[in-house]
Structure formats: structure tokens, C-alpha cells
Design a protein around this motif. Structure first.
Motif, PDB file in Angstrom:
ATOM      1  N   GLN A 198      30.338 145.163  41.386  1.00 56.98           N
ATOM      2  CA  GLN A 198      30.996 146.207  41.486  1.00 56.98           C
ATOM      3  C   GLN A 198      32.200 146.418  41.962  1.00 56.98           C
ATOM      4  N   ILE A 199      33.071 147.462  41.449  1.00 52.59           N
ATOM      5  CA  ILE A 199      34.317 147.775  42.121  1.00 52.59           C
ATOM      6  C   ILE A 199      33.955 148.806  43.386  1.00 52.59           C
ATOM      7  N   LEU A 200      34.277 148.152  44.239  1.00 54.93           N
ATOM      8  CA  LEU A 200      34.100 149.087  45.680  1.00 54.93           C
ATOM      9  C   LEU A 200      35.277 149.762  46.287  1.00 54.93           C
ATOM     10  N   GLU A 201      36.578 149.340  45.957  1.00 54.82           N
ATOM     11  CA  GLU A 201      37.884 149.910  46.144  1.00 54.82           C
ATOM     12  C   GLU A 201      38.819 149.629  45.193  1.00 54.82           C
ATOM     13  N   ASP A 202      39.525 150.673  44.872  1.00 57.92           N
ATOM     14  CA  ASP A 202      40.664 150.593  43.685  1.00 57.92           C
ATOM     15  C   ASP A 202      41.756 151.297  44.234  1.00 57.92           C
ATOM     16  N   SER A 203      42.927 150.568  44.619  1.00 61.42           N
ATOM     17  CA  SER A 203      43.897 151.917  44.992  1.00 61.42           C
ATOM     18  C   SER A 203      45.449 151.072  45.187  1.00 61.42           C
ATOM     19  N   THR A 204      46.369 151.756  45.810  1.00 57.86           N
ATOM     20  CA  THR A 204      47.507 150.975  45.695  1.00 57.86           C
ATOM     21  C   THR A 204      47.472 149.835  46.950  1.00 57.86           C
ATOM     22  N   PRO A 205      48.222 148.852  46.979  1.00 56.62           N
ATOM     23  CA  PRO A 205      48.004 147.915  47.986  1.00 56.62           C
ATOM     24  C   PRO A 205      48.355 148.287  49.239  1.00 56.62           C
ATOM     25  N   GLU A 206      49.204 149.242  49.291  1.00 58.05           N
ATOM     26  CA  GLU A 206      49.517 149.966  50.667  1.00 58.05           C
ATOM     27  C   GLU A 206      48.281 150.501  51.381  1.00 58.05           C
ATOM     28  N   GLU A 207      47.735 151.272  50.363  1.00 60.46           N
ATOM     29  CA  GLU A 207      46.410 152.067  50.927  1.00 60.46           C
ATOM     30  C   GLU A 207      45.255 151.137  50.972  1.00 60.46           C
ATOM     31  N   LEU A 208      44.796 149.959  50.102  1.00 60.21           N
ATOM     32  CA  LEU A 208      43.900 148.882  50.146  1.00 60.21           C
ATOM     33  C   LEU A 208      44.056 148.240  51.444  1.00 60.21           C
ATOM     34  N   PHE A 209      45.063 147.682  51.711  1.00 59.74           N
ATOM     35  CA  PHE A 209      45.276 146.837  52.831  1.00 59.74           C
ATOM     36  C   PHE A 209      45.534 147.625  54.189  1.00 59.74           C
ATOM     37  N   GLY A 210      46.358 148.526  54.030  1.00 61.48           N
ATOM     38  CA  GLY A 210      46.666 149.376  54.972  1.00 61.48           C
ATOM     39  C   GLY A 210      45.387 150.306  55.678  1.00 61.48           C
ATOM     40  N   ASN A 211      44.542 150.819  54.680  1.00 60.59           N
ATOM     41  CA  ASN A 211      43.635 151.795  55.174  1.00 60.59           C
ATOM     42  C   ASN A 211      42.479 151.532  54.288  1.00 60.59           C
TER      43      ASN A 211
END
Ligand code: ADP
Ligand code: MG
Length: 244
Positions: free
Chosen positions: A217-230
Motif C-alpha cells: 500500500q501507499i502509506l505516504e505520498d508527498s513532496t520530498p521536502e515534506e516526506l523526508f523533513g516531516n
């Protein structure tokens, strides 16, 4: 021509009783550069392979560039002409020179004339930094060179979409940079790319979107800044702690 769209709705894929993809819904648009990250066995390769018909889907729908991959009547050869794929293990034809590897599909599938196919292959070899290797056999090349030939070979079909399945995972560390550089150039030119990778630095720098998958499943899908930073999902936090 209409803009490239990829539309995936409630995609499920099982191998026997092993459900590997458990309801994936997402869209990709022309020019997207999306890195897909996640633990081994989470279905990343299976997911990519459903996008060019290398895996038959169990249920749900996958529409790539107007082709419905859940429809048995869809011409998969046509889909594969528009969707290039680069594999971890290169998969070059071992008995053909580099240039023959690159011209094979355009000559056979696109009925391109020989001179045109050759000129295009030489341009692509220049683009991936291997102008001097046109007549080499694959076994003479390093892993990084083989992978750059594999990228050139995929590009020779003028794909609308490029799929990369851990393109640098089989390479010695000193080879990784050259391959990532070729991929970054492609991204800058506007190629639509879906990339399964463990290269977090590349994902952060080059992707406009990063998807974290686990358990099909996709658990998170966002910009790199958001996904890695937060990172929000506990399993993503746990994964990033292990790989970063
Ligand atoms: P990842 O690329 O994230 O490591 P894969 O998509 O390769 O994950 O594999 C996900 C699961 O699907 C694994 O349990 C794997 O054993 C299974 N699987 C993948 N391909 C096949 C296949 N052709 N036949 C049976 N099981 C498969
Ligand atoms: Mg894989």
C-alpha cells in the motif's frame, strides 16, 4: 498530442494466495519525476511492472497513456513501445554490440530505417557519455556503463514514460553517480519518470514527488521536502531511520 496521464484505481495484485498489492490508487502526470521508496518485498517492482503489462493485474484499473491494462484486448506491445523500462540487472542482449542493442527495437518494432536508427543511437550514446563504446560487446563494459546503455536503449523508442527499477542497486558505489547524472539530465528535459530507488539523496534532489510503500500500500505520498523533513507514518519514520 494529449498529455500523458497515468491513472491507477484500487489496483490489487496477488501471486496465488500472496496479495502483494493491496489497493493502490494514484495518478501521475506528464513531467512527473516520482521516486518510490520502501522496504524490500513491499511490492515496488510488482507495481512498476503492472504499468507496462509485465504483470497482469488481479483487480482494479490501470490506465497508462490511454491504454487500459486491465483489458485483455489491450495491445501490450504498443504499450511497451511507449513505456521504457530499466532494470536492476541491465538485461542487455549479451550477444549484440552496444549499438545493435540500441537499434534493435527501433528497427524491429518501429521499422525505422537503418541509417536513422544508427544516427539516433549514436546521439543517445553521446548523451549517456559512451560515444566510444558503440561497437563494444556488453561483457566489456562496467556495470555503470551497461546501465547507461540500457537507458539509451530504452530512450531509442522515444518513450512517453520511463520506469526505473532500482537502476543503481547492482552497481559498485563509484559507478552510481554517472547513472544518476544521466537520470537527472532526463528529468531536467521533462521526461516523465517513475523510479524505485534506495538513493535518498537523489530522491530528495530530483523528484517532485516521493511515495513510500509498505505491505502493498501507499502509506505516504508527498513532496520530498515534506516526506523526508516531516515523515508522518510510523513505518516511514522507522524506514528512514534505517536507511539514512
Ligand atoms: P520489492 O520490489 O518491493 O522488493 P516485489 O514486488 O519484488 O517487492 O515483491 C513483492 C512480493 O511479491 C514478494 O513477496 C515476492 O516474493 C512476490 N513476488 C514477486 N514476483 C513474484 C512472482 N513472479 N511470483 C510469485 N511471487 C512473486
Ligand atoms: Mg524490487
Amino acid at each position: 498530442m494529449a498529455k500523458l496521464k497515468i491513472d491507477i484505481n484500487d489496483l490489487h495484485k496477488s501471486f496465488g494466495s500472496n496479495e502483494v498489492l493491496k489497493g493502490i490508487t494514484t495518478k501521475f502526470n506528464e513531467g512527473d519525476v516520482v521516486c518510490i521508496i520502501g522496504p524490500s518485498g513491499s511490492g515496488k517492482s510488482t507495481f512498476l511492472r503492472t504499468l507496462n503489462g509485465l504483470e497482469v493485474i488481479t483487480s482494479g484499473s490501470v490506465i497508462v497513456d490511454g491504454y487500459d491494462l486491465s483489458d485483455k484486448n489491450t495491445n501490450l506491445n504498443q504499450v511497451r513501445q511507449e513505456v521504457g523500462m530499466v532494470f536492476q540487472q541491465f538485461n542487455l542482449f549479451p550477444n549484440m554490440t552496444v549499438i545493435d542493442n540500441i537499434t534493435y527495437a527501433p528497427l524491429e518494432l518501429k521499422k525505422m530505417n537503418k541509417a536513422e536508427a544508427k544516427a539516433k543511437a549514436l546521439d543517445l550514446l553521446e548523451k549517456v557519455g559512451l560515444s566510444d563504446k558503440a561497437d563494444a560487446m556488453p561483457e566489456m563494459l562496467s556495470g555503470g556503463q551497461k546501465q547507461r546503455v540500457a537507458i539509451a536503449r530504452a530512450l531509442a523508442m522515444d518513450p512517453d514514460l520511463m520506469l526505473f527499477d532500482e537502476p543503481t542497486s547492482a552497481l559498485d558505489p563509484e559507478m552510481v553517480g554517472d547513472v544518476l547524472e544521466v537520470m537527472q539530465d532526463l528529468a531536467k528535459e521533462g521526461m516523465t519518470m517513475l523510479i524505485v530507488t534506495h538513493e535518498m539523496g537523489f530522491a530528495r534532489k530530483v523528484a517532485n514527488r516521493v511515495i513510500f510503500t509498505d505491505g502493498g500500500q501507499i502509506l505516504e505520498d508527498s513532496t520530498p521536502e515534506e516526506l523526508f523533513g516531516n515523515p508522518k507514518h510510523p513505518r516511514l519514520k522507522d524506514f528512514l531511520e534505517k536507511v539514512l
